[in-house]
Design a protein around this motif. Structure first.
Motif, mmCIF file in Angstrom:
data_model
loop_
_atom_site.group_PDB
_atom_site.id
_atom_site.type_symbol
_atom_site.label_atom_id
_atom_site.label_comp_id
_atom_site.label_asym_id
_atom_site.label_seq_id
_atom_site.Cartn_x
_atom_site.Cartn_y
_atom_site.Cartn_z
ATOM 1 N N ILE A 1 -0.628 -22.171 -73.236
ATOM 2 C CA ILE A 1 -1.162 -21.757 -71.945
ATOM 3 C C ILE A 1 -1.731 -22.992 -71.263
ATOM 4 O O ILE A 1 -2.541 -23.702 -71.850
ATOM 5 N N GLU A 2 -1.297 -23.245 -70.066
ATOM 6 C CA GLU A 2 -1.839 -24.368 -69.300
ATOM 7 C C GLU A 2 -2.793 -23.838 -68.240
ATOM 8 O O GLU A 2 -2.467 -22.902 -67.516
ATOM 9 N N LYS A 3 -3.961 -24.438 -68.181
ATOM 10 C CA LYS A 3 -4.975 -24.065 -67.201
ATOM 11 C C LYS A 3 -5.579 -25.341 -66.628
ATOM 12 O O LYS A 3 -5.504 -26.405 -67.233
ATOM 13 N N THR A 4 -6.189 -25.193 -65.491
ATOM 14 C CA THR A 4 -6.852 -26.319 -64.841
ATOM 15 C C THR A 4 -8.349 -26.251 -65.125
ATOM 16 O O THR A 4 -8.942 -25.179 -65.088
ATOM 17 N N SER A 5 -8.928 -27.381 -65.403
ATOM 18 C CA SER A 5 -10.356 -27.488 -65.647
ATOM 19 C C SER A 5 -10.899 -28.621 -64.794
ATOM 20 O O SER A 5 -10.182 -29.573 -64.489
ATOM 21 N N VAL B 1 -12.309 -31.866 -73.771
ATOM 22 C CA VAL B 1 -11.349 -32.380 -72.803
ATOM 23 C C VAL B 1 -12.045 -33.003 -71.594
ATOM 24 O O VAL B 1 -11.772 -34.149 -71.225
ATOM 25 N N GLY B 2 -12.951 -32.274 -70.944
ATOM 26 C CA GLY B 2 -13.581 -32.774 -69.729
ATOM 27 C C GLY B 2 -14.459 -33.991 -69.944
ATOM 28 O O GLY B 2 -14.368 -34.978 -69.212
ATOM 29 N N SER B 3 -15.304 -33.939 -70.959
ATOM 30 C CA SER B 3 -16.201 -35.069 -71.201
ATOM 31 C C SER B 3 -15.435 -36.292 -71.679
ATOM 32 O O SER B 3 -15.743 -37.425 -71.310
ATOM 33 N N SER B 4 -14.417 -36.078 -72.488
ATOM 34 C CA SER B 4 -13.591 -37.210 -72.937
ATOM 35 C C SER B 4 -12.843 -37.843 -71.768
ATOM 36 O O SER B 4 -12.738 -39.067 -71.672
ATOM 37 N N PHE B 5 -12.323 -37.002 -70.881
ATOM 38 C CA PHE B 5 -11.620 -37.522 -69.708
ATOM 39 C C PHE B 5 -12.558 -38.388 -68.872
ATOM 40 O O PHE B 5 -12.204 -39.483 -68.450
ATOM 41 N N TYR B 6 -13.775 -37.900 -68.649
ATOM 42 C CA TYR B 6 -14.750 -38.674 -67.869
ATOM 43 C C TYR B 6 -15.057 -39.998 -68.563
ATOM 44 O O TYR B 6 -15.023 -41.066 -67.938
ATOM 45 N N HIS C 1 -19.615 -26.480 -68.384
ATOM 46 C CA HIS C 1 -19.586 -25.182 -67.718
ATOM 47 C C HIS C 1 -18.533 -24.237 -68.265
ATOM 48 O O HIS C 1 -18.123 -23.298 -67.595
ATOM 49 N N ASP C 2 -18.139 -24.443 -69.498
ATOM 50 C CA ASP C 2 -17.277 -23.468 -70.145
ATOM 51 C C ASP C 2 -18.016 -22.901 -71.350
ATOM 52 O O ASP C 2 -19.093 -23.375 -71.721
ATOM 53 N N SER C 3 -17.467 -21.849 -71.914
ATOM 54 C CA SER C 3 -18.044 -21.226 -73.086
ATOM 55 C C SER C 3 -16.908 -20.793 -73.999
ATOM 56 O O SER C 3 -15.747 -20.987 -73.680
ATOM 57 N N VAL C 4 -17.252 -20.231 -75.117
ATOM 58 C CA VAL C 4 -16.234 -19.747 -76.051
ATOM 59 C C VAL C 4 -16.122 -18.228 -75.924
ATOM 60 O O VAL C 4 -17.098 -17.567 -75.574
ATOM 61 N N PRO C 5 -14.952 -17.677 -76.202
ATOM 62 C CA PRO C 5 -14.805 -16.218 -76.138
ATOM 63 C C PRO C 5 -15.828 -15.530 -77.034
ATOM 64 O O PRO C 5 -16.015 -15.898 -78.191
#
Length: 181
Positions: free
Chosen positions: A7-11, A84-89, A36-40
């Motif tokens: 599944i591809e999603k944008t973050s 993903v987000g913090s590593s990208f930054y 700003h994300d969480s786990v199911p």
């Protein structure tokens, strides 16, 4: 056995910078972050909407405060999906910015009060990913003593569900502090 589905999603990462006046700039950068994300099925209001709200409130309060250090307010997407987000930054930072960074405050799960009944700071604790006190823990301790008349406990273990979600600090190695309640 079922087939794996991709599944591809944008973050998104949200980044705001508060700069000092040119004649007051000491050349340093301090970052304040949350995700700003969480786990199911996880406590998303605490992990980590509480941290994002703290980052936003700090930005609001400090917007009218004279400063001598650039402050970056960061909220990361897809941290719970592999940093993903913090590593990208962190990977996208110019070396000049990395060299100027002196501290990172990570607001993670600050909405809970389960640090222990005997905790003198009402649940607030500090810890660092390398388990060493540093500039940031010293500043946090000093602020706690001034505002709460009690020392904020320092621990070697935190209650973050994922202490490595501080990949920003791992990438550029400023003193880091996670502030869970």
């Amino acid at each position: 056995m079922g087939k794996a589905e991709r599944i591809e999603k944008t973050s998104y990462n949200v980044i705001a910078s508060l700069k000092p006046k040119a004649n007051k700039d000491n050349g340093q950068i301090v970052t304040v972050g949350a995700h700003h994300d969480s786990v199911p099925g996880g406590p998303g209001a605490n992990d980590d909407a509480s941290g994002v709200s703290a980052v936003l409130e700090l930005a609001r309060i400090l917007a009218k405060t004279p400063i001598d250090t650039e402050i970056r307010f960061l909220t990361f997407g897809s941290v719970e999906r592999g940093l993903v987000g913090s590593s990208f930054y962190a990977d996208s930072l110019p070396n000049e910015d990395v060299d100027r960074m002196v501290a990172h405050f990570q607001m993670d799960m600050i909405g809970g009060r389960d640090a222990g009944e005997d905790n003198p700071a009402g649940g607030l604790i500090m810890y660092t990913i390398d388990r060493m006190k540093n500039l940031v823990t010293d500043l946090g301790s000093s602020a706690g003593a001034r505002t709460m008349d009690v020392a904020i406990p320092y621990g070697q273990l935190g209650r973050s569900d994922n202490p490595t979600n501080h990949s920003v600090s791992l990438a550029f190695h400023p003193p880091c502090l996670s502030i869970p309640l």
